[in-house]
Design a protein around this motif. Structure first.
Motif, short mmCIF file in Angstrom:
data_model
loop_
_atom_site.label_atom_id
_atom_site.label_comp_id
_atom_site.label_asym_id
_atom_site.label_seq_id
_atom_site.Cartn_x
_atom_site.Cartn_y
_atom_site.Cartn_z
N ASP A 97 19.74 -16.52 16.27
CA ASP A 97 18.96 -16.58 17.51
C ASP A 97 17.48 -16.78 17.19
N TRP A 98 17.03 -16.11 16.12
CA TRP A 98 15.63 -16.21 15.69
C TRP A 98 15.56 -16.12 14.18
N THR A 99 14.54 -16.77 13.62
CA THR A 99 14.25 -16.68 12.18
C THR A 99 12.81 -16.24 12.03
N LEU A 100 12.61 -15.29 11.14
CA LEU A 100 11.26 -14.82 10.82
C LEU A 100 10.95 -15.28 9.40
N ILE A 101 9.89 -16.08 9.26
CA ILE A 101 9.50 -16.64 7.97
C ILE A 101 8.22 -15.97 7.52
N VAL A 102 8.25 -15.40 6.31
CA VAL A 102 7.07 -14.83 5.68
C VAL A 102 6.78 -15.68 4.45
N ALA A 103 5.63 -16.34 4.44
CA ALA A 103 5.28 -17.23 3.33
C ALA A 103 3.78 -17.42 3.30
N PRO A 104 3.23 -17.69 2.13
CA PRO A 104 1.78 -17.94 2.06
C PRO A 104 1.45 -19.28 2.70
N VAL A 113 17.43 -13.92 11.14
CA VAL A 113 17.35 -14.26 9.72
C VAL A 113 15.96 -13.90 9.23
N LEU A 114 15.90 -13.16 8.13
CA LEU A 114 14.64 -12.80 7.49
C LEU A 114 14.52 -13.60 6.20
N TYR A 115 13.45 -14.36 6.12
CA TYR A 115 13.16 -15.19 4.94
C TYR A 115 11.78 -14.82 4.45
N GLU A 116 11.71 -14.44 3.18
CA GLU A 116 10.40 -14.20 2.54
C GLU A 116 10.37 -15.13 1.34
N TRP A 117 9.37 -15.97 1.27
CA TRP A 117 9.29 -17.08 0.33
C TRP A 117 9.59 -16.71 -1.11
N VAL A 126 8.43 -23.62 8.31
CA VAL A 126 8.52 -23.54 9.77
C VAL A 126 8.93 -24.91 10.33
N ALA A 127 8.32 -25.97 9.85
CA ALA A 127 8.64 -27.32 10.32
C ALA A 127 10.08 -27.69 10.00
N ALA A 128 10.56 -27.33 8.81
CA ALA A 128 11.94 -27.65 8.42
C ALA A 128 12.94 -26.96 9.34
N VAL A 129 12.71 -25.68 9.63
CA VAL A 129 13.63 -24.94 10.50
C VAL A 129 13.62 -25.53 11.90
N ARG A 130 12.45 -25.82 12.42
CA ARG A 130 12.37 -26.40 13.77
C ARG A 130 13.02 -27.77 13.81
N HIS A 131 12.82 -28.57 12.79
CA HIS A 131 13.42 -29.91 12.72
C HIS A 131 14.95 -29.81 12.68
N ALA A 132 15.46 -28.78 12.03
CA ALA A 132 16.92 -28.58 11.93
C ALA A 132 17.50 -28.03 13.23
N GLY A 133 16.65 -27.55 14.14
CA GLY A 133 17.12 -27.02 15.41
C GLY A 133 17.10 -25.51 15.51
N GLY A 134 16.51 -24.84 14.52
CA GLY A 134 16.41 -23.38 14.55
C GLY A 134 15.19 -22.92 15.34
N ARG A 135 15.22 -21.65 15.75
CA ARG A 135 14.10 -21.04 16.46
C ARG A 135 13.36 -20.11 15.50
N VAL A 136 12.07 -20.32 15.39
CA VAL A 136 11.24 -19.54 14.48
C VAL A 136 10.24 -18.71 15.27
N ALA A 137 10.11 -17.45 14.91
CA ALA A 137 9.08 -16.60 15.51
C ALA A 137 7.77 -16.92 14.81
N ALA A 138 7.12 -17.97 15.28
CA ALA A 138 5.88 -18.45 14.64
C ALA A 138 5.09 -19.27 15.66
N PRO A 139 3.79 -19.37 15.44
CA PRO A 139 2.99 -20.22 16.32
C PRO A 139 3.27 -21.70 16.06
N SER A 140 2.58 -22.56 16.77
CA SER A 140 2.76 -24.00 16.61
C SER A 140 2.35 -24.44 15.20
#
Length: 192
Positions: free
Chosen positions: A107-114, A4-8, A124-138
């Motif tokens: 399988d993975w979500t890529l989030i682009v946002a300021p 999933v590609l998400y750009e804010w 990033v926190a919302a996706v992780r809380h929902a159980g998704g995997r984000v290609a992002a640091p902590s």
């Protein structure tokens, strides 16, 4: 593999209530300046999303879903997305809910946002809380990276060579003898 590609900006975030006020607070700007800043962010965001989508389609094993705000580009025509990219319309007021719903199925979500005003961190926190995997640091790393001066200090403390920096008020000139050339950026927002 489903990505999933998400750009804010393109995915409905730019129209979220309170974002303009957050940008104004961070930028210390008038509505006209914030509007222009938002337009520049949107232009950059569209370019990043288009590039990511086109690059991802080079790998035929990837199933790409792009989230697009229904008010802006509900079928991806403005981005000239490849036909193999699935577009998921983001209805008004459902940006984060739609992101999370798609992310938990991927399988993975890529989030682009300021990083401004916690925008990246909250998605990033919302996706992780929902159980998704984000290609992002902590989330701790994202929070640190939100503050440019704190990032420079943390990198320097870890032994990473960094350029000289200092904190200035908006109208304060560079100190006499400061290393040049120099870049002046808002400490906690995008753009310079």
């Amino acid at each position: 593999m489903r990505i999933v590609l998400y750009e804010w900006c393109c995915s409905g975030g730019l129209h979220t209530t309170g974002i303009e006020e957050s940008l104004r607070d961070v930028q210390g700007s008038s509505s006209a300046i914030v509007g222009g800043h938002a337009q520049r962010i949107a232009t950059e965001g569209r370019a990043m999303l288009k590039s990511l989508a086109h690059d991802a389609t080079r790998d035929a094993s990837l199933d790409i879903t792009v989230l697009l705000d229904e008010r802006w580009d509900p079928v991806g025509r403005a981005l000239s997305l490849p036909a193999c990219v699935r577009v998921r319309k983001v209805l008004v007021g459902t940006e984060i809910e739609t992101l999370c719903a798609e992310a938990v199925q991927a399988d993975w979500t890529l989030i682009v946002a300021p990083e401004t005003a916690g925008i990246l961190l909250s998605r990033v926190a919302a996706v992780r809380h929902a159980g998704g995997r984000v290609a992002a640091p902590s989330e701790k790393f994202i929070a640190l990276a939100t503050d440019k001066q704190a990032t420079v200090l943390a990198l320097a403390a870890a032994g990473v060579p960094v350029p000289a920096g200092c904190v200035l008020d908006a109208t304060e000139p560079l100190p006499t003898g400061f290393y040049l050339p120099a870049v002046r950026k808002a400490r906690a927002s995008v753009g310079c």
